[in-house]
Design an enzyme around this catalytic site. Structure first.
Site, short mmCIF file in Angstrom:
data_model
loop_
_atom_site.label_atom_id
_atom_site.label_comp_id
_atom_site.label_asym_id
_atom_site.label_seq_id
_atom_site.Cartn_x
_atom_site.Cartn_y
_atom_site.Cartn_z
N THR A 48 6.09 0.65 2.26
CA THR A 48 7.13 1.40 2.97
C THR A 48 6.44 2.43 3.84
O THR A 48 5.85 3.39 3.33
CB THR A 48 8.09 2.08 1.99
OG1 THR A 48 8.76 1.07 1.24
CG2 THR A 48 9.12 2.92 2.73
N ASN A 79 -3.09 4.27 4.71
CA ASN A 79 -3.70 3.16 3.98
C ASN A 79 -3.51 1.85 4.73
O ASN A 79 -4.42 1.01 4.78
CB ASN A 79 -3.08 3.02 2.58
CG ASN A 79 -3.17 4.30 1.78
OD1 ASN A 79 -2.18 4.99 1.58
ND2 ASN A 79 -4.37 4.64 1.36
N LEU A 89 0.83 -1.20 0.00
CA LEU A 89 0.00 0.00 0.00
C LEU A 89 0.87 1.26 0.00
O LEU A 89 2.04 1.21 0.36
CB LEU A 89 -0.91 -0.04 1.23
CG LEU A 89 -1.81 -1.30 1.26
CD1 LEU A 89 -2.26 -1.63 2.67
CD2 LEU A 89 -3.00 -1.11 0.32
N LYS A 114 15.23 -0.25 5.37
CA LYS A 114 14.96 0.42 4.09
C LYS A 114 15.14 1.93 4.22
O LYS A 114 15.75 2.58 3.37
CB LYS A 114 13.55 0.11 3.60
CG LYS A 114 13.22 0.96 2.37
CD LYS A 114 12.17 0.45 1.47
CE LYS A 114 12.07 1.40 0.27
NZ LYS A 114 10.89 1.17 -0.53
N LYS A 143 9.42 11.06 -0.17
CA LYS A 143 8.56 10.34 0.78
C LYS A 143 9.40 9.54 1.78
O LYS A 143 9.17 9.61 2.99
CB LYS A 143 7.63 9.38 0.02
CG LYS A 143 6.72 8.55 0.93
CD LYS A 143 6.23 7.26 0.27
CE LYS A 143 5.79 6.25 1.32
NZ LYS A 143 5.61 4.89 0.79
#
Lengths: 321, 321, 321, 321
Positions: free
Chosen positions: A119, A93, A88, A194, A269
């Site tokens: 992520t 979300n 998502l 990440k 982001k």
């Protein structure tokens, strides 16, 4: 990566759950966007029955034509599958899909394995894990590196956080969609790995762009400068593998007007997530924070759709032109 | 580095000067500090007669005992030698040694080769080159990477800027003191290459320190995080060769309480030069500039004498302790 | 401020709710910490019956002795009072006190006016307002400026966000605890105004500290430099009212070893909120972001308990000492 | 300013030089650009004979028509006048005009008063003072604040560094061209004061722009936000006198598409000088340094000719537009 994976390949399989791994029972898949869609297709290709849902009917239609069963909402998927993957766009979300009125946790079965490849903020991953545990289910975060191309080719890298005993089960599924599956530690550490990688990547890329630009203005040939850096302590992935200066390397976005690759918006982001995590943990990230701001400005100035190495172009413009 | 050097090894030698290169005529050496002294010794070892001077008599004494001839001032050295190497702490020293009342240019002979291995502002290198040319001499900048250890072992890397025809002559001498001699372009580009490399190095090091610190606070094991970064796009020299987190690697300053290595003070100095060059060429260096400020603060807070990877320790301190 | 307030004083009162404002009905107060306690006392002084609760019994005891009624949890307070003020440390506390299992919204009565004076993320204020509205209650955010001293003296400034028709009702209560009550716009804008002011304050303070330090090192007398800045375009609140350099002004924290005033920890918290808001709205805040990082570092380096003007001292340390 | 000046007005005049101040002897003026030309005209208006020179003949012609005597080079001016004012674009021009082959110092008379109103590196001012002293002359730095408009109206502010005994003599001349003449301390402190003010100004302006932008995106009305900031601790010259947001104030560049005012290019130049001074004195200037980089980027992106408050517009652009 191979060494890490070999470690796991040599591990004998001790599944702690009752989920059948030998036979291919249905796998739930929620979120059929640019990344989720090819990932779900790869599950189908590997022979897994897929039970999917998405808010966009057209995304569902395509997968249905390939043999997936489409249901109306995450709760219904949870009612039918005991292994579910979610992919998502962002934290809200994920919260909706898990905790919402038609969310997974409304009907999740005991022992279900929930793998979130979105992520998002690691603290949201932890919240989801706690909520899942209350229902007797297991939640793992498994964000990916590699873009749409890697998703299509099942070449993604998954960074997995969660209970170590469940890693083998997760790896079986994720291995159908990626080339590398790395265990990072407790829930949230997949996201952490990440986010950390991408923050250092952004710093290295902007640093390389600034340095190449300065060197060129001081009279150095860009190819020679890249060669010197790459032999020296300035070397980094952005200088030796993904150089942002047009003409220095072939086969990278800088050789193709910064098309393709990893978009500036996505980098902004991820840097926002890194900033949030740093603020929450009271960690000083001076360069990380400034890198975030630079990509934020780029998004507003026409670079949103370009590869993140276009920061060279952003910084490059000469005064008086 | 080898590929770069091979290019030059294949070049046939066309010396444009009358300086004899076959026989070992005396070489002048000015500046016998921590770096200059072992460099001059290596020239002696390679059989070059050395004519030296320094403001500190004790530095001269040591070299004299090894066979060097000591003179009173740079002008006298210039009177006796037609190849001179200078190794000085900063731009004002270089200006004094070349242009001062007892400076090299007061008595330099036509055709003399002047090689400055100091790390200084490239614009000062260019000024010196113009001044030398007026006297019929040739000036090249050849700053080094590698510290005192590399100087002792003749393992320095020289980055050389200047007239390309003179590079072969410079390389013959520099090869006695270093393992690599790289031609970078016109006068000043040796400095530019060094400054650029060290700016990117500083950015990569601080970025690595911030990232490792953030990851640890998010629950990642430092060794595992380093492994993940080094397999991924976050990889850089500071993460894979000189990791700043104690316990991640052996044989680096972070494994030895940040002793040895490349001092924070020297890094701050080089970042100051990068900043000056960026200001002069109107080049935006946002991360480079912030890296400069961070090392500047570290110098004031007890890190001056530590290796520059101690930025991890600087950022690491936890609130509430 | 007077002009702003006059505007409201001239406004005739049109209360849209049935809450009696002429008589002094009980007021709920939740959160009796350093700020909340003196605020609640001022309500008592103004003749309001106070019904309060807090997680720390000793805080409750003190107020009880002054005549307040103490209840067990926020839900019980909501059951008894139709005007409630909350003063809590951070967003999670606010969420718990409103939305938790024993939270206000569990028993809130229709038409209740909920005023949150905590400094939190404006997006959380908006969420609380939506949740309150579902229960038929009205939520306003009203963070304060001014510290414990101003709270004791009822000299706080309240920045109020919410439905404009309810502002008069809020102002009546807040006026007992503060000297200024400013209407800022829809829910969340009270937080926004506070966050914005404090971000600019932090930037101005660090900027003043850097500038004074630079001027002193360039040979200027600090008092004279402050005088010149304050006559010129460099003037700001931090230079002319709260100068961070010891010896320049009297009666400010810099004259008293940076004791008292507005703590570095609180400034770091507010800058974190500003950063979160900027990230959420994709607003570039380069200096704001760096200011956040600087106060974050200060918290870890022994400045947590000092006034935020101690950034001068933080930057001041000289190399080589 | 008045208090500062009153101090000097009450001082009895003890001139240490033999220069006649009662009668109006010729004043030399070198540098007839946008600023220098109106300054020289104001000297003429006040009855001083002016002996001038400039590299551009047309600039000289205009002043000649108003009664000034034009000579060929600075050396000739120095031969005729014992008070000389210089107003030049940058450090290299100052070095040339004073120390060049046809420079002032080639023919300067003993006891001559040299006043440099250029904005340059304070370390260059100090060098010039030393060189002047060797010739028996007195050098003072006296940079101005206020632009071309203030120069025309003789409303400049001069910040003067140099031997205090000569300040009275300098003030007599500068008072014909400005409204305020402030003594700052030894040679170089005039430059230091100007650089410091402009660095803090740049920080305050960018901070105000970021803050206003953030507040607007959080739903605040810009005029109301400015009012709140100006009543609070966020107040600064850029928020209350020169607000960068169009529509908030009248009569400022933001109300006129950022035309007029103080150009971004000039601000970038002054920030470069501040950075140089900070690097030389090893002073950490984190925000000052980042402000420099931001104005540097603006120069390259079409804002070079706009007022420096256009940083609001630079930061303002919305993503997705």
């Amino acid at each position: 990566l191979r060494c890490v994976l070999l470690g796991y390949r040599n591990t004998s399989l001790h599944s702690t759950s009752s989920r059948s791994m030998a036979s291919k029972t249905p796998v739930g898949f929620i979120g059929l966007g640019n990344m989720g869609s090819p990932m779900a297709k790869n599950l189908l290709k590997h022979g897994y029955p897929v039970i999917a849902t998405d808010v966009f009917p057209e995304s569902c239609k395509e997968l249905q034509d390939l043999g997936a069963q489409i249901l109306d909402c995450p709760a219904e998927v949870a009612d039918k599958a005991d292994r579910i993957i979610t992919m998502l766009p962002s934290s809200p979300n994920v919260i909706e899909v898990y905790n919402g009125p038609n969310g997974i946790l409304k009907k999740v079965k005991k022992g279900t394995l929930l793998i979130d490849s979105s992520t998002i903020d690691p603290s949201v991953s932890k919240e989801m894990a706690v909520a899942a545990e209350k229902m007797g289910a297991v939640f793992m975060d498994a964000p990916v590196s590699g873009g749409v191309g890697a998703a299509n080719l099942a070449k993604l890298t998954f960074m997995v956080g969660g209970v170590e005993e469940e890693f083998t089960a997760a790896k079986e599924l994720l291995g159908s969609m990626g080339a590398n599956v790395v265990y990072c530690g407790p829930v949230g550490t997949g996201q952490a790995a990440k986010i950390c990688n991408n923050m250092l990547l952004a710093i290295g890329m902007i640093g390389t762009a600034e340095t190449m630009n300065l060197g060129i203005r001081l009279g150095l040939d860009p190819k020679l400068l890249a060669k010197i850096l790459n032999m020296s302590s300035g070397r980094c992935w952005s200088s030796d593998t993904y150089n942002p200066v047009p003409g220095v390397m072939e086969g990278v976005p800088s050789a193709n007007n910064y098309q393709g690759g990893f978009g500036t918006t996505l980098m902004a982001k991820d840097l926002g997530l890194a900033q949030d995590s740093a603020t929450n943990t009271k960690t000083p990230v001076l360069l990380g924070s400034l890198a975030h701001q630079i990509y934020r400005m780029m998004c507003a100035r026409g670079y949103a759709g370009k590869d993140f190495s276009s920061v060279f172009q952003f910084l490059r413009e000469e005064e008086g032109q």
